[in-house]
Design a protein around this motif. Structure first.
Motif: not given
Ligand code: PLP
Length: 363
Positions: A87-93, A217-222, A134-146
């Motif tokens: 639902n949240l990754l398919r087709g998200q690029n 975000k849900v693709p239409d063909n599921l 810990k939070q300090t060990e995590l580097t998040f990517n702003s482009d991630a689908a989730y």
């Protein structure tokens, strides 16, 4: 009543006696309906009332904002490992980011990889999953689908004390084994899912809490049954919902609200129970060896070892003689695991603690 033993099962887990008694009381017939909840139509007004109360109680207990939907699905957390990326990754690029803290997050990654690119932000595997980052060990990517994480790893017994802060990226959480064990700020999440059979009820229902905007975000063909939008639109009744499980979840929410007094109260009790065991482990001079590092310890699943497999076997068989059951650790890590979910009485944890002291003295 037949004697009940102390049940430390990891799942399906122990249920509160008042809930079991309520089930027993209504087993032959729900008072108004004249038929039992096992036989009831999911379209009947009696079931709809049960469903609505379960949902309303969950909203009240967890303070769920109105822009979130609450669903009762089937297929367990395992199906959510697939439905989330479908639902949240398919087709998200865009890739999805996963935090890997134990056996369950490994499985979640495996399914997501079938749908798209997965970046593992942090992996505790080389450390044998003894802690969460810990939070300090995590580097998040702003482009991630989730960003996906597992709040409590049921097998290893490691738990996040607070959820990671992923900024604007939707946070998705497998909360199967600590759902409703403590207060929660749902606003920090995009999607929460939890198989009910650990801490929220019997097996057969999976609770999904999803923020409304993610549905775009849900693709239409599921396939119909895999599409969150259908379950939202049909109020979890596109197909026959697990009526009995929803009923027991409703009773569990009543118990938490009326008998316990809410999630802040149950959190206190859960702390107290876990401390009994962890303090004992820490003061055992290495006789009991906790799996998790102190700052990552789970309040729900206390995993530990003894010095030898033979000693662990002796522990399990002597424990059973004291009515302390289902303490064997998961095959993948061995040892002992005491699951002490919401419904586990303090007295049962005290009984285990007392047995552990005695066992150490005798060995
Ligand atoms: C038990 C468990 C699962 C698997 O749940 P199923 O309902 O059997 O699919 C997934 N994640 C966690 C954290 C669990 O504890």
């Amino acid at each position: 009543m037949t004697k009940r033993v102390h049940n430390f099962s990891a799942g399906p887990g122990v249920l509160p006696v008042p809930v079991l008694e309520a089930i027993q009381h209504d087993m032959l017939a729900l008072p108004q309906a004249g038929i039992s909840v096992l036989e009831i139509s999911h379209r009947s007004k009696w079931f709809i009332e049960i469903y609505q109360e379960a949902q309303a109680n969950l909203r009240q207990l967890l303070n769920i904002p109105s822009n979130y939907h609450v669903l009762f699905l089937q297929g367990g957390a395992n199906l959510q490992f697939s439905m989330v990326p479908l639902n949240l990754l398919r087709g998200q690029n865009a890739p999805a980011d996963y935090i890997v803290t134990g056996s369950w997050s490994v499985k979640a990654v495996k399914e997501a990889q079938r749908e798209g690119e997965v970046r593992v932000l942090w992996n505790g595997k080389d450390d044998k999953f003894v802690r969460v980052p810990k939070q300090t060990e995590l580097t998040f990517n702003s482009d991630a689908a989730y960003v996906h994480f597992t709040s409590n790893e049921t097998i290893q017994g490691v738990e996040f004390a607070v959820e990671p802060d992923a900024g604007e990226v939707p946070l998705v959480c497998d909360m199967s084994s600590d759902f409703m064990s403590r207060p929660l700020d749902v606003n920090r999440y995009g999607l929460i899912y939890a198989g009910a059979q650990k801490n929220a009820g019997p097996s057969g229902a999976t609770i999904v809490i999803i923020r409304d905007d993610l549905l775009t975000k849900v693709p239409d063909n599921l396939h119909t049954m895999l599409d969150y939008r259908i379950h939202v639109k049909k109020e979890s009744s596109y197909n026959t919902p697990p009526v009995f499980s929803v009923y027991v979840i409703m009773l569990m929410t009543r118990w938490l609200m009326n008998d316990i007094g809410g999630l802040a109260e149950i959190a206190k009790i859960n702390h107290q129970k876990a401390s009994l065991l962890y303090n004992l482990i820490d003061n055992s001079n290495g006789f009991y060896i906790g799996h998790a590092q102190a700052d990552s310890r789970s309040l729900m699943n206390v995993s530990f070892n003894l010095q030898t497999p033979e000693l662990e076997q002796a522990f399990l068989s002597e424990a059973a003689k004291h009515d302390l059951h289902t303490l064997k650790g998961h095959l993948s890590i061995g040892g002992i695991r005491a699951s002490i979910y919401n419904a586990m009485p303090l007295e049962s944890v005290q009984a285990l603690r007392d047995f552990m002291i005695k066992f150490q003295t005798n060995h």
